[in-house]
Design an enzyme around this catalytic site. Structure first.
Site, mmCIF file in Angstrom:
data_model
loop_
_atom_site.group_PDB
_atom_site.id
_atom_site.type_symbol
_atom_site.label_atom_id
_atom_site.label_comp_id
_atom_site.label_asym_id
_atom_site.label_seq_id
_atom_site.Cartn_x
_atom_site.Cartn_y
_atom_site.Cartn_z
ATOM 1 N N GLU A 16 25.820 -34.940 15.925
ATOM 2 C CA GLU A 16 26.531 -33.667 15.093
ATOM 3 C C GLU A 16 27.259 -32.813 15.764
ATOM 4 O O GLU A 16 27.323 -31.603 15.625
ATOM 5 C CB GLU A 16 25.230 -33.246 14.568
ATOM 6 C CG GLU A 16 24.341 -33.977 13.559
ATOM 7 C CD GLU A 16 23.112 -33.440 13.136
ATOM 8 O OE1 GLU A 16 23.252 -32.613 12.322
ATOM 9 O OE2 GLU A 16 22.245 -34.088 13.298
ATOM 10 N N PHE A 183 16.009 -44.578 -0.325
ATOM 11 C CA PHE A 183 17.014 -44.162 0.817
ATOM 12 C C PHE A 183 16.529 -44.293 2.216
ATOM 13 O O PHE A 183 15.318 -44.040 2.502
ATOM 14 C CB PHE A 183 17.235 -42.363 0.740
ATOM 15 C CG PHE A 183 17.869 -42.026 -0.501
ATOM 16 C CD1 PHE A 183 19.278 -42.109 -0.123
ATOM 17 C CD2 PHE A 183 17.557 -41.881 -1.773
ATOM 18 C CE1 PHE A 183 20.324 -41.635 -1.227
ATOM 19 C CE2 PHE A 183 18.412 -41.694 -2.801
ATOM 20 C CZ PHE A 183 19.691 -41.393 -2.538
ATOM 21 N N SER A 191 22.093 -33.890 9.056
ATOM 22 C CA SER A 191 23.351 -33.757 8.577
ATOM 23 C C SER A 191 23.871 -35.224 7.687
ATOM 24 O O SER A 191 24.946 -35.500 7.709
ATOM 25 C CB SER A 191 24.520 -33.261 9.639
ATOM 26 O OG SER A 191 24.444 -32.097 10.000
ATOM 27 N N GLU A 221 12.521 -44.001 1.935
ATOM 28 C CA GLU A 221 11.754 -43.205 1.031
ATOM 29 C C GLU A 221 12.280 -43.640 -0.502
ATOM 30 O O GLU A 221 13.467 -44.044 -0.617
ATOM 31 C CB GLU A 221 12.428 -41.650 1.226
ATOM 32 C CG GLU A 221 12.072 -40.917 2.624
ATOM 33 C CD GLU A 221 12.510 -39.625 2.491
ATOM 34 O OE1 GLU A 221 12.247 -39.028 3.466
ATOM 35 O OE2 GLU A 221 13.647 -39.323 1.778
ATOM 36 N N ALA A 223 13.709 -42.998 -4.074
ATOM 37 C CA ALA A 223 14.533 -42.126 -4.454
ATOM 38 C C ALA A 223 13.940 -41.269 -5.496
ATOM 39 O O ALA A 223 13.184 -41.646 -6.363
ATOM 40 C CB ALA A 223 15.897 -42.959 -5.279
ATOM 41 N N VAL A 224 14.372 -40.081 -5.420
ATOM 42 C CA VAL A 224 13.608 -38.989 -6.364
ATOM 43 C C VAL A 224 14.481 -38.584 -7.186
ATOM 44 O O VAL A 224 15.639 -37.961 -6.966
ATOM 45 C CB VAL A 224 12.902 -37.958 -5.466
ATOM 46 C CG1 VAL A 224 12.421 -36.743 -6.655
ATOM 47 C CG2 VAL A 224 11.812 -38.234 -4.798
ATOM 48 N N ASP A 301 14.336 -28.048 2.347
ATOM 49 C CA ASP A 301 14.889 -28.965 1.251
ATOM 50 C C ASP A 301 13.936 -29.543 0.358
ATOM 51 O O ASP A 301 12.992 -30.161 0.723
ATOM 52 C CB ASP A 301 16.057 -29.873 1.704
ATOM 53 C CG ASP A 301 17.064 -29.225 2.616
ATOM 54 O OD1 ASP A 301 17.291 -28.083 2.427
ATOM 55 O OD2 ASP A 301 17.892 -30.122 3.340
ATOM 56 N N GLU A 314 13.101 -32.574 3.282
ATOM 57 C CA GLU A 314 13.246 -32.113 4.675
ATOM 58 C C GLU A 314 13.246 -31.005 5.263
ATOM 59 O O GLU A 314 13.458 -30.106 4.335
ATOM 60 C CB GLU A 314 14.324 -33.114 5.183
ATOM 61 C CG GLU A 314 15.570 -32.766 4.719
ATOM 62 C CD GLU A 314 16.770 -33.692 5.490
ATOM 63 O OE1 GLU A 314 16.506 -34.736 5.965
ATOM 64 O OE2 GLU A 314 17.968 -33.229 5.305
ATOM 65 N N ASN A 316 15.122 -28.435 8.153
ATOM 66 C CA ASN A 316 16.252 -28.090 9.367
ATOM 67 C C ASN A 316 15.829 -26.931 9.972
ATOM 68 O O ASN A 316 15.796 -25.986 9.441
ATOM 69 C CB ASN A 316 17.656 -28.091 8.721
ATOM 70 C CG ASN A 316 17.955 -29.480 8.100
ATOM 71 O OD1 ASN A 316 18.533 -30.453 8.757
ATOM 72 N ND2 ASN A 316 17.627 -29.780 6.917
ATOM 73 N N SER A 325 28.007 -23.175 4.593
ATOM 74 C CA SER A 325 26.602 -23.708 4.802
ATOM 75 C C SER A 325 25.636 -22.840 3.983
ATOM 76 O O SER A 325 25.984 -21.466 3.843
ATOM 77 C CB SER A 325 26.160 -23.403 6.267
ATOM 78 O OG SER A 325 26.988 -24.443 7.074
#
Length: 356
Positions: A16, A183, A191, A221, A223-224, A301, A314, A316, A325
């Protein structure tokens, strides 16, 4: 009050790196120069530390490495409390730093490694401490803590490269537990680097291989289906949650390109959800922040299902700080402009000084 010398740290040996350059450029363009003396400290992709004295625009473009730079290093000796620069003649020059803002993302940057260096050196820094940075960076550990805290997440599992030796039984087990799509993410990356969506076992295997290029652990995971929302949190002992924002990707999901490069995402601030659900998001964001021992800042998130259920996605600990952003945008909507937000983050770093 005397002026503070603040180091703005950017770049890094991370996937990143480019995102950091964009974020740091934005911070440097908004920080109050009447209040702070700024030391720009960059780390190249291969890990070389350099003090930079050039134009901010050259940071964003990546040309800073060819500009006015001097080898410089954070020294762990607390008596110095700053950096040492090495001149062309080999002489060393010390600069004291009152605080550091590591505007850096990903592995070797927001995973506790740099934070540990600053803690050893006794230099206050913006953001979470070593432990919190490490556990928030590792999605396996984060999920484990969220499960223990009673915070709803997507169904999940993790694997290492060993699973590829006997893949079909593993894929079958996941399909029975989750169903497709899934996912697949590197456990330690941000990112959306290395993240892919799998709709069958062939894609699942390919996605795991891609994720393994970025980390030795891979998170899978379920998918939601729901709206993607984000909440910014600010503070040490008494954290506050921002307005809730919504991400509406025009692409299949909110990937690296959608976050930083192309115009393929609609942002809604506030999010298009009922106020009662938004309040639940804010409450859960602070609960997660506390459970993960965060300080300074983090962006949390979530997904919001059609029935109003809030699902953690998640966290960050050093979210993006570019002009598009969400973290600064969410607090701007809350009533804290960008430059004032930087001030508050530095104040929080100094407030936490006694803990270093």
């Amino acid at each position: 009050m005397s002026r503070l010398t603040v180091g703005i740290l950017f770049g890094g040996a991370s996937s990143e790196y480019e995102v950091s350059l964009m974020s740091a450029s934005s911070v440097l363009n908004h920080i109050n120069r009447e209040k702070y003396d700024i030391v720009m400290l960059g780390i190249t992709k291969d890990g070389k530390w350099l003090r930079y004295r050039g134009e901010i625009n050259d940071i964003k473009s990546g040309n800073w490495v060819n500009g006015n730079v001097t080898p410089a290093y954070v020294v762990p000796d607390r008596a110095l409390h700053g950096i040492i620069e090495i001149g062309e003649d080999g002489t060393a020059k010390a600069t004291k730093l009152d605080a550091v803002f590591p505007v850096m993302h990903g592995k070797n940057c927001e995973d506790g490694t740099l934070q540990g260096l600053f803690m050893v050196a006794g230099i206050p820094f913006v953001g979470c401490d070593t432990l919190s940075s490490a556990i928030c960076m590792d999605k396996v550990v984060t999920h484990t803590v969220m499960d223990n805290a009673g915070i709803t997440t997507a169904k999940w599992d993790y694997c290492t490269a060993d699973v590829l030796d006997n893949f079909e039984p593993y894929a079958k087990t996941l399909a029975e537990r989750f169903g497709y799509p899934m996912f697949v993410k590197p456990a330690n990356a941000g990112s959306s680097v290395g993240v892919n969506k799998a709709t069958n076992s062939t894609q699942l295997k390919a996605a795991i291989k891609i994720a393994l290029q970025h980390d030795k652990k891979v998170v899978i995971e379920q998918a939601v289906v729901g709206q993607e929302v984000e909440c910014a949190v600010l503070g040490n002992r008494n954290p506050v949650a921002s307005v809730v924002g919504e991400i509406a990707p025009k692409a299949e999901f909110y990937d690296y390109d959608a976050k930083y490069i192309s115009d393929t995402t609609d942002l809604f601030i506030p999010a298009r959800i009922p106020e009662a659900v938004a309040e639940k998001v804010r409450e859960t964001a602070v609960k997660a922040y506390r459970a993960l021992f965060c300080t300074g800042l983090s962006r949390v998130d979530f997904f919001v299902r059609a029935n109003g259920e809030v699902v953690f996605n998640e966290i960050n600990t050093i979210p993006g700080f570019t002009h598009i952003s969400m973290y600064p945008k969410l607090f701007e909507a809350y009533g804290i402009p960008y430059s004032e937000l930087i001030d508050k983050l530095i104040e929080l770093a100094l407030e936490r000084k006694f803990m270093i």
